[in-house]
Scaffold this motif. Structure first.
Motif, PDB file in Angstrom:
ATOM      1  N   ASN A 183      16.390   0.478 -12.830  1.00  0.00           N
ATOM      2  CA  ASN A 183      16.721  -0.845 -13.185  1.00  0.00           C
ATOM      3  C   ASN A 183      15.758  -1.728 -11.989  1.00  0.00           C
ATOM      4  OD1 ASN A 183      18.872  -0.761 -15.146  1.00  0.00           O
ATOM      5  ND2 ASN A 183      20.174   0.430 -13.519  1.00  0.00           N
ATOM      6  N   ALA A 184      14.980  -1.131 -11.669  1.00  0.00           N
ATOM      7  CA  ALA A 184      14.056  -1.753 -10.731  1.00  0.00           C
ATOM      8  C   ALA A 184      12.857  -2.650 -11.455  1.00  0.00           C
ATOM      9  CB  ALA A 184      13.174  -0.962  -9.706  1.00  0.00           C
ATOM     10  N   GLU A 185      12.748  -3.775 -10.886  1.00  0.00           N
ATOM     11  CA  GLU A 185      11.778  -4.846 -11.435  1.00  0.00           C
ATOM     12  C   GLU A 185      10.478  -4.172 -11.053  1.00  0.00           C
ATOM     13  OE1 GLU A 185      12.175  -8.710 -10.088  1.00  0.00           O
ATOM     14  OE2 GLU A 185      14.038  -8.908 -10.817  1.00  0.00           O
ATOM     15  N   ARG A 186      10.258  -3.735 -10.172  1.00  0.00           N
ATOM     16  CA  ARG A 186       8.875  -2.962  -9.623  1.00  0.00           C
ATOM     17  C   ARG A 186       9.152  -1.293  -9.458  1.00  0.00           C
ATOM     18  NH1 ARG A 186       5.358  -5.850 -12.424  1.00  0.00           N
ATOM     19  NH2 ARG A 186       4.945  -7.826 -11.683  1.00  0.00           N
ATOM     20  N   PRO A 187       7.882  -0.713  -9.345  1.00  0.00           N
ATOM     21  CA  PRO A 187       8.349   0.728  -9.146  1.00  0.00           C
ATOM     22  C   PRO A 187       8.645   1.043  -7.765  1.00  0.00           C
ATOM     23  CG  PRO A 187       6.015   0.504 -10.215  1.00  0.00           C
ATOM     24  CD  PRO A 187       6.407  -1.057  -9.991  1.00  0.00           C
ATOM     25  N   VAL A 188       9.748   2.066  -7.885  1.00  0.00           N
ATOM     26  CA  VAL A 188      10.485   2.383  -6.644  1.00  0.00           C
ATOM     27  C   VAL A 188       9.501   3.838  -6.177  1.00  0.00           C
ATOM     28  CG1 VAL A 188      12.559   3.316  -5.589  1.00  0.00           C
ATOM     29  CG2 VAL A 188      12.375   1.237  -7.122  1.00  0.00           C
ATOM     30  N   PHE A 189       9.334   3.939  -4.858  1.00  0.00           N
ATOM     31  CA  PHE A 189       8.889   5.271  -4.333  1.00  0.00           C
ATOM     32  C   PHE A 189      10.105   6.316  -4.322  1.00  0.00           C
ATOM     33  CE2 PHE A 189       5.313   2.834  -3.296  1.00  0.00           C
ATOM     34  CZ  PHE A 189       4.201   3.586  -3.574  1.00  0.00           C
ATOM     35  N   ILE A 190      10.053   7.290  -5.115  1.00  0.00           N
ATOM     36  CA  ILE A 190      10.851   8.391  -4.694  1.00  0.00           C
ATOM     37  C   ILE A 190      10.306   9.344  -3.688  1.00  0.00           C
ATOM     38  CG2 ILE A 190      11.861  10.439  -6.125  1.00  0.00           C
ATOM     39  CD1 ILE A 190      12.128   7.427  -7.267  1.00  0.00           C
ATOM     40  N   VAL A 191       8.924   9.561  -3.589  1.00  0.00           N
ATOM     41  CA  VAL A 191       8.213  10.031  -2.411  1.00  0.00           C
ATOM     42  C   VAL A 191       7.216   9.049  -1.750  1.00  0.00           C
ATOM     43  CG1 VAL A 191       6.886  12.109  -1.441  1.00  0.00           C
ATOM     44  CG2 VAL A 191       8.873  12.358  -3.109  1.00  0.00           C
ATOM     45  N   THR A 192       7.495   8.481  -0.686  1.00  0.00           N
ATOM     46  CA  THR A 192       6.579   7.494  -0.083  1.00  0.00           C
ATOM     47  C   THR A 192       5.333   7.913   0.569  1.00  0.00           C
ATOM     48  OG1 THR A 192       7.449   7.517   2.157  1.00  0.00           O
ATOM     49  CG2 THR A 192       8.908   6.149   0.802  1.00  0.00           C
ATOM     50  N   GLU A 193       4.593   7.052   0.672  1.00  0.00           N
ATOM     51  CA  GLU A 193       3.158   7.562   1.401  1.00  0.00           C
ATOM     52  C   GLU A 193       3.278   8.166   2.687  1.00  0.00           C
ATOM     53  OE1 GLU A 193      -1.384   5.588   1.975  1.00  0.00           O
ATOM     54  OE2 GLU A 193       0.282   4.511   1.694  1.00  0.00           O
ATOM     55  N   GLU A 194       4.118   7.500   3.472  1.00  0.00           N
ATOM     56  CA  GLU A 194       4.312   8.011   4.790  1.00  0.00           C
ATOM     57  C   GLU A 194       5.006   9.726   4.568  1.00  0.00           C
ATOM     58  OE1 GLU A 194       3.769   4.154   4.876  1.00  0.00           O
ATOM     59  OE2 GLU A 194       5.479   5.327   3.838  1.00  0.00           O
ATOM     60  N   GLU A 195       5.951   9.789   3.609  1.00  0.00           N
ATOM     61  CA  GLU A 195       6.341  11.135   3.505  1.00  0.00           C
ATOM     62  C   GLU A 195       5.364  12.120   2.837  1.00  0.00           C
ATOM     63  OE1 GLU A 195      10.954   9.827   2.660  1.00  0.00           O
ATOM     64  OE2 GLU A 195       9.393   9.756   0.868  1.00  0.00           O
ATOM     65  N   ASP A 249      -3.654   1.639  -2.935  1.00  0.00           N
ATOM     66  CA  ASP A 249      -3.058   0.396  -3.609  1.00  0.00           C
ATOM     67  C   ASP A 249      -3.258   0.401  -5.160  1.00  0.00           C
ATOM     68  OD1 ASP A 249      -1.740  -0.424  -1.274  1.00  0.00           O
ATOM     69  OD2 ASP A 249      -3.021  -1.935  -0.727  1.00  0.00           O
ATOM     70  N   LEU A 250      -4.428   0.783  -5.471  1.00  0.00           N
ATOM     71  CA  LEU A 250      -4.820   0.705  -6.889  1.00  0.00           C
ATOM     72  C   LEU A 250      -3.832   1.484  -7.695  1.00  0.00           C
ATOM     73  CD1 LEU A 250      -7.028   0.250  -9.158  1.00  0.00           C
ATOM     74  CD2 LEU A 250      -8.102   2.601  -8.617  1.00  0.00           C
ATOM     75  N   TRP A 251      -3.192   2.508  -7.282  1.00  0.00           N
ATOM     76  CA  TRP A 251      -2.421   3.279  -8.131  1.00  0.00           C
ATOM     77  C   TRP A 251      -0.913   2.928  -7.952  1.00  0.00           C
ATOM     78  CZ3 TRP A 251      -2.045   7.914 -11.274  1.00  0.00           C
ATOM     79  CH2 TRP A 251      -3.401   8.328 -11.781  1.00  0.00           C
ATOM     80  N   LYS A 252      -0.616   2.173  -6.879  1.00  0.00           N
ATOM     81  CA  LYS A 252       0.507   1.613  -6.386  1.00  0.00           C
ATOM     82  C   LYS A 252       0.839   0.488  -7.404  1.00  0.00           C
ATOM     83  CE  LYS A 252       0.670   3.026  -1.477  1.00  0.00           C
ATOM     84  NZ  LYS A 252       0.331   2.629  -0.200  1.00  0.00           N
ATOM     85  N   LYS A 253      -0.123  -0.305  -7.521  1.00  0.00           N
ATOM     86  CA  LYS A 253      -0.052  -1.690  -8.291  1.00  0.00           C
ATOM     87  C   LYS A 253       0.171  -1.294  -9.851  1.00  0.00           C
ATOM     88  CE  LYS A 253      -2.420  -4.653  -4.919  1.00  0.00           C
ATOM     89  NZ  LYS A 253      -3.546  -5.566  -4.660  1.00  0.00           N
ATOM     90  N   TYR A 254      -0.831  -0.294 -10.103  1.00  0.00           N
ATOM     91  CA  TYR A 254      -0.993  -0.552 -11.572  1.00  0.00           C
ATOM     92  C   TYR A 254      -0.573   0.799 -12.369  1.00  0.00           C
ATOM     93  CZ  TYR A 254      -3.956  -4.390 -10.181  1.00  0.00           C
ATOM     94  OH  TYR A 254      -4.167  -5.659  -9.510  1.00  0.00           O
ATOM     95  N   SER A 255      -0.617   1.829 -12.014  1.00  0.00           N
ATOM     96  CA  SER A 255      -0.626   3.054 -12.904  1.00  0.00           C
ATOM     97  C   SER A 255       0.859   3.038 -13.702  1.00  0.00           C
ATOM     98  CB  SER A 255      -0.611   4.312 -11.823  1.00  0.00           C
ATOM     99  OG  SER A 255      -0.327   5.439 -12.670  1.00  0.00           O
ATOM    100  N   THR A 256       1.972   2.938 -13.090  1.00  0.00           N
ATOM    101  CA  THR A 256       3.319   3.151 -13.811  1.00  0.00           C
ATOM    102  C   THR A 256       3.492   1.802 -14.594  1.00  0.00           C
ATOM    103  OG1 THR A 256       4.002   4.293 -11.708  1.00  0.00           O
ATOM    104  CG2 THR A 256       5.592   2.935 -13.364  1.00  0.00           C
ATOM    105  N   GLU A 257       2.892   0.527 -13.991  1.00  0.00           N
ATOM    106  CA  GLU A 257       3.173  -0.573 -14.817  1.00  0.00           C
ATOM    107  C   GLU A 257       2.123  -0.438 -16.167  1.00  0.00           C
ATOM    108  OE1 GLU A 257       5.001  -2.734 -14.657  1.00  0.00           O
ATOM    109  OE2 GLU A 257       5.632  -2.722 -12.385  1.00  0.00           O
TER     110      GLU A 257
END
Length: 808
Positions: free
Chosen positions: A296-308, A370-378
């Motif tokens: 139910n998130a407004e923007r994509p939520v990281f299941i596995v973060t970049e740091e992980e 950031d390219l994928w973070k911003k646009y892929s899932t959207e």
């Protein structure tokens, strides 16, 4: 026979071949060409499997194939090993004595048809005499990789459900399995087998699957597709679709249910067709909580973060985990695995009856940035929002975008997409406008393929345009709803250069024989459908018919005839002329406005018509002879002898006498009442009559779109249907009538470039000066970079490069 005669015979043969599909009617008198002859003689005869309306018939059938697979990824050896059990249900009315399976990994074998039939591409248009061709490093790399690594399936333990051996015969990229007992209609059978193969390096070989190695961190991304022996389709129109895989023509498969267990290194993240059946075994509590939050998130939520993900990259583990995925009613299964993956997700609440919540997810390494973070899932969600309006609700529980070495490929619920960011000197990452457009465009295109052909299951091996063309049309709709300023490459103007080129074949050409795949299978059919929607049918009729087609053939296998017939039957418009021109021929659109005549009604009333004739005479240029005599002051005889002037010297030949008036009244007295009323009204209205002469230079009949500009500064759009060409496909005349005060100043044909007219210089009357430019150049070829339209890269090169770029 001399060379010229041979050429003539060959050209004649090609003409017969190209027209043979249509030429069942022989024209022996005159030169009439019927562009509107019905396609019935060319399309398959309707039957109980496929109706004349383009819908599945009352006896339509297709096979069911279910798979249970256990697969293990050996990361160090880059090898896959697996065992699978297959349940095959024969829903056909035929008894089957053998089954055909696809072995697509065999395409890389040295003795495959694909490898042995590869042609050499030097990259040079013409080689000087005595100068050798060029061989690229990438071509050498490909040859070296295939020489050092043994590709292709290794098969063993092929048995039936009783554990008895089954005879198997491998034929290139296919395998025939002879059944121990005939499989009758309505029966099912089971077979099992073990298989393994060495995974190809995608960058080296040029493929739709494989691994990518990252030198800096020592890790790989694995994209696994065409990775298991799959049942070839058995159809009502072709029986077994057992044509060898040559690299371009894609996959014709059956629907079924999948239960797949994937064993990979424990620090890998896996994306796959279907839903994860054992999240508690492979995901930690935090990751499972994040997945729940993402719904139910407004923007994509990281299941596995970049740091992980970066932490995972640092060292590999020897331990393994087994991920289990289940997928119902899909026609294929693909997956991806890497410790480099970060993973984001967002729930798409489409509100439909079939799958109200869809998890849109993306998997990508740090190189995606950031390219994928911003646009892929959207972009995944945007695609589903648009496509569902024009077809049906997205029916599956997940839709995924995965970054790896494959530029763009699609499978049920999962897509492989290639664009990435660039590394700066300071260690940060950036991306160009081209890469941004590329990512958005390729995600839309590949996720769109989950609808066509992963659900509307067309035969890609035979008719590439049925998935690529229809999908390119819809991705153009979705793309322009994302940002219309991005050049999506589906406008009619985008196909003009190809349409007028000599290096082309009809759209209805088998995929492996197409000369230029991008414009032929992607752009031309997409532009054609764009014209059909916006110009010929209008949005309401087109959208209804297209949605009807999508829903009729959802989870079924349509042919071109089914599409053509459904679009006509549901829209209520005869479109055979359109399919014939755009899909069966290489004609192009070039409608010329040759001449325009302005006519005026002859009222037969001398008091009106003679005055008009006098004005016409006055407006004619004066004789050069007379003008020069005036300038020289020469006197006229009639002026020097006024005493002999008579009536005719004082009145010109347009002076009305009682003789003309009496003749006019006599004519009126003989008219029928309706004739008199018609004449009186025409005289009172005093309209302008324009006869316009058009030529069909390109041969492809199309509607004529006119823009009339009037002397009062106003403009008017007029639409002339394509049927104007039905009796003469080469030249026609059209009468245009305007009110007395509306005189035409200029005329333009297709001013908005909506019909892919290849020569606009002949579209105007009066003719216009066409703007162009003179380019300066050096005699020596420049090495400057050429900026290319990124959507051209997507539509024209994504898949073509996979098969051809690396070949020697």
């Amino acid at each position: 026979m001399n060379k010229n005669n041979k050429t003539l015979v060959l050209l004649g043969a090609l003409t017969l071949i190209s027209q043979g599909v249509m030429a069942n009617v022989m024209q022996t008198k005159g030169n009439f060409e019927d562009k509107f002859r019905q396609l019935d003689e060319s399309l398959p005869t309707a039957n109980s499997y496929r109706s004349a309306a383009g819908a599945p018939g009352e006896n339509y059938w297709q096979q069911q194939v279910d798979y249970d697979i256990d697969v293990t990824l050996d990361e160090k050896a880059r090898r896959l090993s697996a065992s699978q059990r297959i349940e095959y249900t024969n829903n056909s009315p035929h008894t089957l004595r053998y089954l055909w399976l696809q072995l697509d990994q065999n395409i890389y074998k040295a003795d495959s048809i694909a490898e042995r039939s590869k042609t050499f591409k030097s990259g040079l248009e013409a080689q000087p005499v005595g100068k050798p061709s060029k061989l690229s490093l990438s071509a050498l790399r490909r040859m070296q990789f295939l020489a050092d690594n043994e590709p292709g399936f290794v098969l063993s333990n092929i048995k039936d459900e009783d554990g008895d051996d089954l005879k198997a015969t491998v034929v290139d990229t296919l395998m025939r399995v002879d059944l121990n007992q005939p499989l009758r209609p309505g029966q099912s059978t089971e077979l099992s087998m073990d298989f393994a193969f060495n995974i190809v390096e995608e960058d080296a070989v040029g493929a739709r699957n494989g691994y990518e190695h990252f030198e800096k961190d020592g890790n790989d991304i694995f994209l696994l597709a065409q990775w298991f022996p799959r049942l070839a389709a058995y159809t009502d129109y072709e029986a077994w679709t057992n044509k060898a895989f040559l690299g371009r023509g894609e996959f014709t498969l059956e629907f079924g249910d999948y239960d797949v267990e994937i064993t990979v290194p424990a620090d890998h993240i896996v994306s796959a067709t279907g839903t994860l059946d054992n999240p508690g075994s492979v995901l930690n509590r935090t990751q499972r909580q994040r997945l729940e939050q993402a719904k139910n998130a407004e923007r994509p939520v990281f299941i596995v973060t970049e740091e992980e993900a970066l932490e995972n990259e640092k060292s590999a583990t020897q331990e393994t985990k087994t991920w289990r995925f289940k997928a119902d009613n899909v026609r294929d299964f693909a997956w991806a695995s890497s410790r480099k993956f970060m993973w984001d997700a967002k729930g798409y609440h489409q509100g439909g009856d079939e799958q109200p919540l869809v998890m849109a997810m993306s998997f990508y390494p740090k190189e995606g940035g950031d390219l994928w973070k911003k646009y892929s899932t959207e972009a995944v969600i945007h695609t589903m929002e648009v496509y569902s309006r024009y077809s049906f609700d997205y029916p599956y529980p997940v839709a995924q975008s995965v970054n790896g070495p494959v530029g763009g490929m699609e499978y049920p619920m999962i897509t492989f997409n290639g664009p990435r960011t660039e590394l700066r000197d300071d260690g940060s990452r950036t991306y160009s406008q081209a890469e941004k457009r590329f990512l958005i465009g390729v995600v839309i295109h590949e996720v769109g393929h989950i609808y066509f052909p992963m659900i509307v299951n067309s035969d890609e091996r035979q008719w590439t345009w049925m998935d690529e063309g229809l999908n390119s049309f819809l991705d153009g709709v979705a793309g322009r709803e994302w940002d219309p300023d991005i050049p999506w490459g589906v406008e009619p103007r985008d196909i003009v250069e190809y349409m007028k080129s000599e290096h082309q074949v009809p759209i209805m050409t088998q995929s492996d024989s197409v000369l230029r795949l991008g414009p032929n299978a992607y752009t031309k059919p997409a532009a054609a459908l764009n014209i059909l929607r916006e110009v010929i049918l209008g949005r309401e009729l087109f959208d209804f018919a297209f949605k009807e087609y999508a829903n009729r053939w959802k989870y079924k296998r349509p042919t071109p005839a089914d599409f053509f017939r459904t679009m006509e039957e549901a829209s209520g418009v005869d479109l055979d002329w359109f399919w014939r021109g755009w899909f069966y021929s290489t004609d192009h659109v070039d409608i010329a406005l040759d001449k325009v005549y302005k006519l005026r009604l002859d009222t037969m009333n001398p008091d009106i018509d003679f005055n008009r004739l006098r004005e016409i005479e006055k407006n004619k240029p004066t004789s050069l002879f007379v003008e020069r005599n005036k300038r020289e002051g020469r006197d006229l005889w009639i002026d020097k002898n006024p005493d002999v002037r008579d009536f005719y010297d004082s009145n010109d030949r347009f002076t009305v006498t009682n003789k003309e008036r009496n003749a006019y009244q006599k004519m009126l007295s003989k008219l029928e009442p309706w004739e008199r009323r018609t004449l009186d009204r025409a005289v009172a209205e005093d309209n302008n009559y324009y006869v316009m002469q058009f030529s069909n230079v390109g041969g492809l009949v199309m509607p004529i779109l006119l823009e009339l500009s009037y002397t009062d500064g106003t403009t008017e759009q007029r639409y002339i249907p394509a049927e104007i060409w039905r009796r003469n496909a080469k030249q026609v005349e059209k009468l245009i009538v305007t009110d007395k005060g509306k005189e035409i100043a200029s005329i333009a044909v297709d001013p908005g470039w909506e019909t892919a007219d290849v020569d606009v210089s002949n579209n105007y009357y009066p003719r216009r000066i066409m703007e162009s430019r003179i380019e300066t150049y050096k005699r020596k070829k420049s090495k400057a970079k050429v900026s290319r339209d990124i959507m051209h890269d997507i539509k024209t090169e994504l898949k073509e490069a996979n098969e051809e770029e690396q070949q020697p």
